[in-house]
Design a protein around this motif. Structure first.
Motif, PDB file in Angstrom:
ATOM      1  N   LYS A 130      69.463  -3.524  34.649  1.00 38.54           N
ATOM      2  CA  LYS A 130      70.195  -2.958  35.787  1.00 38.54           C
ATOM      3  C   LYS A 130      69.732  -3.596  37.103  1.00 38.54           C
ATOM      4  N   LEU A 131      68.429  -3.777  37.264  1.00 33.93           N
ATOM      5  CA  LEU A 131      67.914  -4.424  38.484  1.00 33.93           C
ATOM      6  C   LEU A 131      68.499  -5.825  38.645  1.00 33.93           C
ATOM      7  N   LYS A 132      68.623  -6.515  37.500  1.00 37.09           N
ATOM      8  CA  LYS A 132      69.113  -7.894  37.496  1.00 37.09           C
ATOM      9  C   LYS A 132      70.516  -8.025  38.086  1.00 37.09           C
ATOM     10  N   GLN A 133      71.297  -6.946  37.991  1.00 36.62           N
ATOM     11  CA  GLN A 133      72.672  -6.985  38.519  1.00 36.62           C
ATOM     12  C   GLN A 133      72.691  -6.959  40.045  1.00 36.62           C
ATOM     13  N   SER A 134      71.580  -6.625  40.660  1.00 36.94           N
ATOM     14  CA  SER A 134      71.549  -6.535  42.122  1.00 36.94           C
ATOM     15  C   SER A 134      71.467  -7.921  42.751  1.00 36.94           C
ATOM     16  N   PRO A 135      72.300  -8.159  43.780  1.00 42.56           N
ATOM     17  CA  PRO A 135      72.191  -9.445  44.494  1.00 42.56           C
ATOM     18  C   PRO A 135      70.828  -9.610  45.160  1.00 42.56           C
ATOM     19  N   LYS A 136      70.099  -8.514  45.344  1.00 42.90           N
ATOM     20  CA  LYS A 136      68.782  -8.602  45.984  1.00 42.90           C
ATOM     21  C   LYS A 136      67.691  -9.100  45.040  1.00 42.90           C
ATOM     22  N   ALA A 137      67.930  -9.026  43.733  1.00 40.52           N
ATOM     23  CA  ALA A 137      66.896  -9.398  42.766  1.00 40.52           C
ATOM     24  C   ALA A 137      66.900 -10.900  42.549  1.00 40.52           C
ATOM     25  N   GLU A 138      65.818 -11.538  42.975  1.00 39.01           N
ATOM     26  CA  GLU A 138      65.752 -12.987  42.858  1.00 39.01           C
ATOM     27  C   GLU A 138      64.999 -13.367  41.593  1.00 39.01           C
ATOM     28  N   LYS A 139      63.925 -12.627  41.310  1.00 36.62           N
ATOM     29  CA  LYS A 139      63.103 -12.946  40.139  1.00 36.62           C
ATOM     30  C   LYS A 139      62.504 -11.648  39.605  1.00 36.62           C
ATOM     31  N   ILE A 140      62.560 -11.458  38.284  1.00 39.55           N
ATOM     32  CA  ILE A 140      61.999 -10.235  37.708  1.00 39.55           C
ATOM     33  C   ILE A 140      60.921 -10.587  36.685  1.00 39.55           C
ATOM     34  N   TYR A 141      59.769  -9.911  36.825  1.00 42.48           N
ATOM     35  CA  TYR A 141      58.667 -10.047  35.875  1.00 42.48           C
ATOM     36  C   TYR A 141      58.507  -8.728  35.133  1.00 42.48           C
ATOM     37  N   CYS A 142      57.875  -8.801  33.950  1.00 32.24           N
ATOM     38  CA  CYS A 142      57.559  -7.572  33.227  1.00 32.24           C
ATOM     39  C   CYS A 142      56.163  -7.682  32.622  1.00 32.24           C
ATOM     40  N   CYS A 143      55.341  -6.648  32.847  1.00 36.29           N
ATOM     41  CA  CYS A 143      53.983  -6.578  32.277  1.00 36.29           C
ATOM     42  C   CYS A 143      53.923  -5.426  31.292  1.00 36.29           C
ATOM     43  N   PRO A 144      53.700  -5.586  30.002  1.00 32.44           N
ATOM     44  CA  PRO A 144      53.688  -6.866  29.320  1.00 32.44           C
ATOM     45  C   PRO A 144      55.061  -7.265  28.763  1.00 32.44           C
ATOM     46  N   GLY A 145      56.021  -6.338  28.729  1.00 34.24           N
ATOM     47  CA  GLY A 145      57.345  -6.650  28.178  1.00 34.24           C
ATOM     48  C   GLY A 145      57.325  -6.792  26.669  1.00 34.24           C
ATOM     49  N   ASN A 146      58.398  -7.350  26.109  1.00 33.66           N
ATOM     50  CA  ASN A 146      58.473  -7.598  24.657  1.00 33.66           C
ATOM     51  C   ASN A 146      59.461  -8.732  24.403  1.00 33.66           C
ATOM     52  N   GLY A 147      59.692  -9.040  23.138  1.00 34.83           N
ATOM     53  CA  GLY A 147      60.534 -10.188  22.785  1.00 34.83           C
ATOM     54  C   GLY A 147      61.908 -10.146  23.428  1.00 34.83           C
ATOM     55  N   GLY A 148      62.578  -9.002  23.305  1.00 36.27           N
ATOM     56  CA  GLY A 148      63.927  -8.880  23.856  1.00 36.27           C
ATOM     57  C   GLY A 148      63.947  -8.900  25.369  1.00 36.27           C
ATOM     58  N   ILE A 149      62.920  -8.334  25.979  1.00 35.56           N
ATOM     59  CA  ILE A 149      62.850  -8.309  27.441  1.00 35.56           C
ATOM     60  C   ILE A 149      62.706  -9.730  27.982  1.00 35.56           C
ATOM     61  N   SER A 150      62.072 -10.614  27.202  1.00 43.85           N
ATOM     62  CA  SER A 150      61.824 -11.970  27.706  1.00 43.85           C
ATOM     63  C   SER A 150      63.124 -12.758  27.928  1.00 43.85           C
ATOM     64  N   ALA A 151      64.238 -12.271  27.389  1.00 42.49           N
ATOM     65  CA  ALA A 151      65.526 -12.911  27.676  1.00 42.49           C
ATOM     66  C   ALA A 151      66.019 -12.551  29.081  1.00 42.49           C
ATOM     67  N   ASP A 152      65.483 -11.481  29.661  1.00 40.80           N
ATOM     68  CA  ASP A 152      65.969 -10.990  30.957  1.00 40.80           C
ATOM     69  C   ASP A 152      64.927 -11.032  32.061  1.00 40.80           C
ATOM     70  N   ALA A 153      63.670 -11.217  31.715  1.00 37.14           N
ATOM     71  CA  ALA A 153      62.597 -11.218  32.718  1.00 37.14           C
ATOM     72  C   ALA A 153      61.478 -12.115  32.225  1.00 37.14           C
ATOM     73  N   GLN A 154      60.629 -12.550  33.164  1.00 32.70           N
ATOM     74  CA  GLN A 154      59.470 -13.326  32.735  1.00 32.70           C
ATOM     75  C   GLN A 154      58.354 -12.360  32.334  1.00 32.70           C
ATOM     76  N   CYS A 155      58.003 -12.369  31.050  1.00 39.03           N
ATOM     77  CA  CYS A 155      56.962 -11.453  30.576  1.00 39.03           C
ATOM     78  C   CYS A 155      55.589 -12.036  30.865  1.00 39.03           C
ATOM     79  N   VAL A 156      54.697 -11.161  31.338  1.00 42.86           N
ATOM     80  CA  VAL A 156      53.344 -11.582  31.698  1.00 42.86           C
ATOM     81  C   VAL A 156      52.384 -10.749  30.872  1.00 42.86           C
TER      82      VAL A 156
END
Ligand code: AMP
Ligand code: GLY
Length: 426
Positions: free
Chosen positions: A18-44
């Motif tokens: 949902k955040l990704k749909q915002s024109p304000k979102a330039e880059k999204i990270y996720c700590c720690p995320g998971n396999g599927g999330i890595s398609a939508d955010a950079q997992c750290v």
């Protein structure tokens, strides 16, 4: 904006998409995320409970907004630590997160401010708790561990023997650790359950579309309690009249009480409600988005989530910033065989595209791992197949059609998600 979401489940995946749909979102990270999330955010690779790690990462990468999604880092003060560094956050401070982290705190708050909830007593001595239950002699009786217990710290005892055993497990064997130092013994309520998530900016509360969770592992509400096996939104039991009553008697008084106690709540406040014959009662508060409620609720959100989160932080939230579609949504969880007890990990999943998705639905990954282009199960709850349509029946049909096209060894889903909601619509 550079945004970091802390957590690793389907709820976090839904927030990120949902955040990704915002024109304000330039880059999204996720700590720690998971396999599927890595398609939508950079997992750290930083754990959700690693406060120092998250603070340092946010400073080093000039993160503009950190969304802390799970209950334990909130209760441990992650938001406080980030705010101290001047970093904008979405989520309550440690003091405000007590509304979920301590049932004794939340029950006392409701009593003090006349917010409808089951009548109760608090005990720190198992013998005293048992003699109270014996004196009352009304079953079933509900026994709750005070602290966080992964949603499993509630025992509904059908008789004296079960109550005795439950008190022993929670208070003496400490199966939930120090969460069991105190227990709440409360009256058993009946009625349909409703989850209402609300944006709160410290003083203003804006409820989101209502939803219904399905907590038991098996069809017909049988089997063990889980984190949630599926959800639908809106919840048909939650009529306009009920919503107004909840606003007046529960939502506004709760937010005002937190402010009065010097613990203003900012973030997503989750009201777990039961619509009893005597009106809506609070079963529990959560200091965060629910999982899998978020999957259906954010699926229907038409507004810019980044803007809402900024307004929550700045204390400038207004009702007209939050709009929901009139459509209906359904989420069906695909779980690993054996969940919520032990299960195997590392089984390859078939039926997903390279992004871990399928056309026409949103697949929120709860527990997957991606390796060489293949998704593997990596948790108890694995995928939340989420569909929206003009009617609840159509949303459910679409979700199940896609559930049936996905598989891995021993996977299972409940086949009756939405059944009770559909019966209410007839
Ligand atoms: P909680 O963790 O407080 O949400 O409780 C888990 C589940 O136990 C709820 O979703 C209800 O289904 C049930 N429950 C909790 N408290 C009560 C109560 N006082 N009466 C009846 N059911 C309850
Ligand atoms: N689905 C219930 C919860 O998130 O606590």
């Amino acid at each position: 904006m550079k945004i970091l979401v802390v957590g690793s489940g389907g709820r976090e995946h839904a927030i990120i998409r949902k955040l990704k749909q915002s024109p304000k979102a330039e880059k999204i990270y996720c700590c720690p995320g998971n396999g599927g999330i890595s398609a939508d955010a950079q997992c750290v690779d930083i754990k959700a409970m690693d406060i120092e790690g998250v603070v340092n990462f946010s400073k080093e990468n000039a993160i503009d907004l950190v969304v802390v999604a799970p209950d334990d880092p909130l209760a441990a003060g992650m938001v406080d630590a980030l705010n101290k560094e001047g970093i904008m956050t979405f989520g309550p401070t440690k003091d405000a997160a007590q509304i979920e982290a301590s049932k004794v705190f939340s029950k006392n708050l409701m009593k003090e401010f006349n917010i409808p909830t089951a009548s109760y007593e608090v005990f720190d001595d198992p013998a005293k708790a048992l003699s109270y239950i014996e004196e009352k002699n009304e079953y079933p009786v509900v026994i709750k561990a005070d602290g966080l217990a992964l949603g499993k710290g509630v025992i509904i005892a059908a008789n004296h023997e079960e109550a005795k055993e439950g008190l022993h497990e929670i208070m003496e064997e400490k199966v939930f650790g120090t969460s069991g130092n105190h227990v709440v013994v409360e009256e058993f309520l009946t009625g349909p359950e409703v989850s209402v998530l609300a944006f709160v900016d410290g003083k203003t509360v804006v409820p989101m579309v209502s939803s219904m969770d399905h907590k038991r592992a098996l069809d017909g509400d049988k089997g063990l309690n889980t984190g949630g096996m599926g959800t639908v939104a809106p919840n048909p039991f939650y009529t306009k009249e009920v919503a107004q009553e909840c606003m007046d008697k529960i939502f506004k008084p709760t937010v005002a009480a937190m402010q009065k106690l010097g613990r203003p709540f900012k973030g997503c406040l989750y009201f777990g409600l039961m619509l009893t014959p005597k009106g809506p009662y609070v079963i529990e508060y959560n200091s965060r988005f629910g999982d899998p409620e978020t999957q259906v609720v954010l699926e229907l959100l038409d507004s810019d989530l980044v803007e809402i989160m900024e307004a929550v932080y700045n204390g400038t939230l207004t009702e007209d910033m939050v709009h929901f579609s009139d459509e209906k949504a359904a989420c069906v969880i695909i779980a690993s065989g054996g969940y919520p007890k032990s299960y195997r990990k590392g089984l390859p999943i078939s039926g997903l595209d390279a992004q871990g998705q399928r056309d026409g639905v949103s697949i929120y990954h709860s527990g997957t791992k991606l390796s060489d282009g293949v998704y593997y199960n990596n948790g108890g709850r694995v995928l939340g197949v989420t569909a929206r349509a003009d009617s609840l029946q159509a949303a459910l049909d679409k979700a199940y059609e896609n559930v049936d096209a996905i598989s891995f060894e021993d996977c299972f889903s409940r086949r009756d998600i939405g059944k009770r909601a559909l019966s209410a619509l007839k």
